[in-house]
Design an enzyme around this catalytic site. Structure first.
Site, PDB file in Angstrom:
ATOM      1  N   VAL A  28      -6.091 -14.079  -4.736  1.00  0.00           N
ATOM      2  CA  VAL A  28      -7.552 -14.186  -4.681  1.00  0.00           C
ATOM      3  C   VAL A  28      -8.079 -14.963  -5.877  1.00  0.00           C
ATOM      4  CG1 VAL A  28      -9.735 -12.923  -4.686  1.00  0.00           C
ATOM      5  CG2 VAL A  28      -7.811 -12.075  -3.334  1.00  0.00           C
TER       6      VAL A  28
ATOM      7  N   SER B 293     -12.188  -7.719  -6.407  1.00  0.00           N
ATOM      8  CA  SER B 293     -11.050  -7.008  -5.839  1.00  0.00           C
ATOM      9  C   SER B 293     -11.513  -6.116  -4.697  1.00  0.00           C
ATOM     10  CB  SER B 293     -10.366  -6.155  -6.905  1.00  0.00           C
ATOM     11  OG  SER B 293      -9.906  -6.934  -7.987  1.00  0.00           O
TER      12      SER B 293
ATOM     13  N   CYS C 115      -3.709  -6.627   2.557  1.00  0.00           N
ATOM     14  CA  CYS C 115      -5.056  -6.093   2.788  1.00  0.00           C
ATOM     15  C   CYS C 115      -5.154  -5.074   3.915  1.00  0.00           C
ATOM     16  CB  CYS C 115      -6.028  -7.242   3.058  1.00  0.00           C
ATOM     17  SG  CYS C 115      -6.298  -8.317   1.645  1.00  0.00           S
TER      18      CYS C 115
ATOM     19  N   ARG D 299       4.073  -9.354   1.018  1.00  0.00           N
ATOM     20  CA  ARG D 299       3.657  -7.960   0.902  1.00  0.00           C
ATOM     21  C   ARG D 299       3.421  -7.341   2.283  1.00  0.00           C
ATOM     22  NH1 ARG D 299      -1.112  -8.850  -3.412  1.00  0.00           N
ATOM     23  NH2 ARG D 299      -1.298 -10.730  -2.126  1.00  0.00           N
TER      24      ARG D 299
ATOM     25  N   ASN E  77      -5.254  -6.574  -9.083  1.00  0.00           N
ATOM     26  CA  ASN E  77      -4.611  -5.910  -7.960  1.00  0.00           C
ATOM     27  C   ASN E  77      -5.099  -4.467  -7.825  1.00  0.00           C
ATOM     28  OD1 ASN E  77      -2.892  -5.611  -5.792  1.00  0.00           O
ATOM     29  ND2 ASN E  77      -1.094  -5.148  -7.044  1.00  0.00           N
TER      30      ASN E  77
ATOM     31  N   PHE F 200       4.741 -12.713   5.696  1.00  0.00           N
ATOM     32  CA  PHE F 200       4.105 -11.927   6.749  1.00  0.00           C
ATOM     33  C   PHE F 200       3.380 -12.801   7.776  1.00  0.00           C
ATOM     34  CE2 PHE F 200       0.255 -12.396   4.216  1.00  0.00           C
ATOM     35  CZ  PHE F 200      -0.772 -12.302   5.141  1.00  0.00           C
TER      36      PHE F 200
ATOM     37  N   GLY G 293      -7.365 -12.076 -13.453  1.00  0.00           N
ATOM     38  CA  GLY G 293      -6.409 -11.942 -12.363  1.00  0.00           C
ATOM     39  C   GLY G 293      -6.112 -13.297 -11.758  1.00  0.00           C
TER      40      GLY G 293
END
Length: 702
Positions: free
Chosen positions: A50, A189, A335, A405, A149, A397, A46
């Protein structure tokens, strides 16, 4: 693989087995020594927000080689290029250094805010690699991070609340299929509690004969915008393991990697399920604070109270603290909402319906805040947005990230379009295709979006002929507040939150007690009145300040203050005073730092060998770790002064010219300050009408 010498690390669960339970009540943590395997290669599955930063910092700070793999070839290509797929202050420098492609000095001509350090030296050989060859990376690795994810489910049972673990299961099955030697699999994750059990069962059922897998939980606690700083100087490292000798050895192996730059006392182990739940709980509680202050912002608007003043007063309470008490249009990011929904679904699965309702209320308040802000904008614009142009400044954000997101801007733009408004969007870090993707995925009509929405290259372009400006992200360039501590208005001053103020060790305290007392003091920051702060004592450390109002250099020494001594403070919050000549400070490794104006204040000894930032100092101050006499430190800072001023001037030059914006807008020139980052009186003097969350708007004279 041979076992190296033992490693000592902090362990909550092992300590509990060997010490009286009362040991936990005062925060004590045992130090245990366990033989463990030495890791040479790590694979990270991934390459997102992160996996990428985490891998880069591990490669930079440890002796381990790290390979980041992803099935998305375009993303891997971006990681290999000079234009990384995500923006995070300091990340580019770290990636360039450990990849040994371009020296940071050849790629950057200014310091990024919150960068990893003043100078990131390239390593002698590459230690960070990016690849789409997942199978080869799994085969080569001693330890595997699963950083895929885990979005909220959009189908079936648990739709809208449960975590979608498709990617986690696919990664787990790939590991079991490929691995022919023992591996440590680390669940990084964010996942529901007891996901590690599912991973263990899948691995055991599909493993090759004789291959053993140890599963650990190692949740990340990164805040986007400060992820590199959080990785270099974490509050804590949580490692969850099975309560077995093999589980403890695996935990010690992972701890051995982190302890190459993280103090041992911050590396905490616990059982797998506690580790998994701790991540969800932390994010839920942070989101709860934001929803709480946002709820208060509605009361402030109705009563004439100022939400910034209310949150500041609450933050002075040592039981509450000032963090995450900033009112806004609602929290976003990948999150908070997802993790609260995980807790809601878990609670409902356990038939704890009242618990589920409690946490769901946090989400409901967040959605209510977005709708409430939308309605306020519509009401101010005479209950009609049709045909009017709204300039939306900021789409991420939060500032210092390109992540969109769950951004509140998505909801507000969609609402504006539904009201037939024309919307012009500008964000300094978010790509245009990302804006369109988020808006389309939000459910807005694609044709209406195409007709009514434009993504602009500059804020000025977005604001031309606009009826209103809506500030949705707290980017520094949007703010018009003073940058000089000497001229900051009273209501603009940041709380002087800090380092310890009252718990100085007495002159008779032993050196051992001094260290313990200093560490204890850091865990309970307190304030020293309304205008000043004190520097905690610790042998061999001090702080040097350059007063931006007059350019003078002042030193705060680390020597233990004597009874009744007068400590330096900021009179009125705007200058620095030193009441007595500084004393010589024992020689230590020198490390000087230019301070971002919005960086949080940390102890000069809290993060040894890294950097120091300065919230609570007058904005614009330079801070350094003192390592010798006052004159030596002052000389060092002066040598850096011109470069620092060039950086500061560059930052100032990028700020918006609100007078220019005013000249191109339609009257009555509304500004909706969704982040409370604007000086309203300055805007009103330019002819703007200003409305802000948690505050009364501009009073219009008859």
């Amino acid at each position: 693989m041979a076992l190296p010498p033992v490693v000592a690390f902090a362990s909550a669960n092992i300590f509990e087995r060997t010490t009286a339970a009362a040991g936990r009540s005062n925060g004590s943590i045992g130090i245990v020594e366990i033989p463990h395997k030495r890791v040479k290669r790590i694979t990270c599955m991934g390459s997102g927000f992160v996996g990428g930063p985490t891998s880069a910092v591990i490669a930079y700070k440890s002796d381990v080689e790290v390979t980041v793999v992803d099935i998305n070839a375009d993303r891997i290509a971006a990681w290999k290029s000079k234009s990384l797929p995500i923006y995070e202050p300091g990340l580019d420098e770290i990636v360039q250094a450990v990849s040994a492609r371009v020296h940071p000095s050849q790629h950057h001509d200014s310091h990024e805010p919150n960068a990893a350090s003043d100078n990131v030296a390239p390593v002698r050989h590459a230690k960070l690699f990016f690849s789409t060859d997942v199978d080869q990376a799994i085969a080569d690795a001693d330890l595997i991070f699963v950083c895929v994810n885990t979005p909220t489910k959009t189908h079936g049972i648990g739709k809208g609340s449960a975590a979608d673990l498709d990617f986690v299961e696919a990664a787990t099955r790939s590991i079991a299929r490929v691995a022919t030697q023992d591996k440590i699999v680390v669940e990084k994750s964010t996942v529901p509690c007891r996901t590690a059990q599912s991973i263990r069962e899948i691995l055991a059922a599909n493993a090759h004969p004789g291959v053993r897998f140890d599963v650990l939980s190692n949740p990340e606690f990164l805040a986007e915008g400060t992820a590199i700083r959080d990785l270099l100087n974490p509050d804590r490292i949580i490692i969850g393991s099975m309560p077995t000798p093999a589980g403890y050895r695996a935990a010690a192996t992972l701890a051995g990697i982190y302890e190459q730059w993280v103090p041992r006392e911050r590396i905490i182990t616990m059982n797998l399920w506690s580790s998994e739940l701790s991540k969800l709980a932390a994010n839920a509680m942070l989101a709860q604070r934001i929803s709480s202050v946002n709820a208060l912002s509605a009361i402030c608007e109705a009563t004439g109270a100022d939400v910034d003043e209310v949150s500041y007063a609450c933050g002075l309470d040592s039981r509450i603290g000032p963090q995450m008490l900033k009112a806004g249009p609602g929290f976003g990011g990948s999150c908070f909402q997802k993790d609260i929904f995980n807790i809601v679904y878990l609670s409902e699965s356990l038939h704890l319906y009242e618990i589920a309702d409690y946490w769901r209320a946090v989400i409901n308040m967040n959605e209510h805040q977005k709708q409430r802000f939308t309605k306020r904008i519509i009401a101010c614009l005479y209950n009609n947005l049709a045909g009017k142009k709204l300039a939306v400044l900021g789409f991420a954000f939060k500032k210092n990230t390109s992540d969109t997101r769950e951004s509140p801007a998505i909801t507000l733009v969609s609402n504006f379009v539904a009201e037939r408004a024309r919307v012009a969007i500008y964000d300094p870090r978010v790509q245009e295709d990302q804006v369109w993707r988020e808006l389309v995925n939000s459910g807005s009509d694609a044709e209406m979006l195409k007709r009514n929405v434009s993504v602009c290259r500059t804020a000025y372009e977005a604001c031309v002929a606009a009826d209103a400006v809506v500030v949705m992200t707290e980017w520094d360039e949007f703010s018009n507040k003073s940058t000089s501590g000497a001229t900051v208005r009273k209501e603009e001053r940041k709380p002087l939150a800090t380092l310890n103020v009252n718990n100085y060790p007495s002159a008779s305290t032993s050196s051992q007690d001094t260290d313990h007392e200093a560490s204890r003091s850091l865990s309970s920051p307190q304030l020293d009145g309304a205008a000043g702060f004190r520097v905690p004592s610790r042998r061999g450390t001090g702080v040097v300040i350059k007063d931006p109002s007059n350019g003078q250099i002042k030193t705060f020494t680390s020597q233990r203050p004597t009874s009744g001594s007068s400590l330096p403070h900021f009179p009125g919050g705007g200058s620095v005073s030193l009441e007595s000549p500084p004393r010589q400070i024992p020689s230590l490794q020198s490390r000087y730092v230019d301070v971002p104006p919005d960086g949080p204040l940390v102890s000069p000894y809290q993060f040894p060998g890294e950097y120091l930032t300065s919230e609570g100092f007058p904005t614009g101050c330079e801070v350094a770790r003192a390592t010798s006499t006052h004159s030596t430190v002052a000389s060092s800072i002066e040598r850096r002064r011109q470069a620092a001023e060039v950086t500061q001037k560059g930052a100032t030059a990028t700020r918006l010219d609100w007078a220019r914006i005013a000249s191109g807008m339609r009257k009555p020139r509304f500004v909706f300050d969704g982040r409370n980052i604007l000086d309203h009186s300055k805007l009103e003097a330019l002819g703007f009408r200003v409305e802000a969350i948690g505050k009364r708007g501009t009073v219009v004279s008859e």
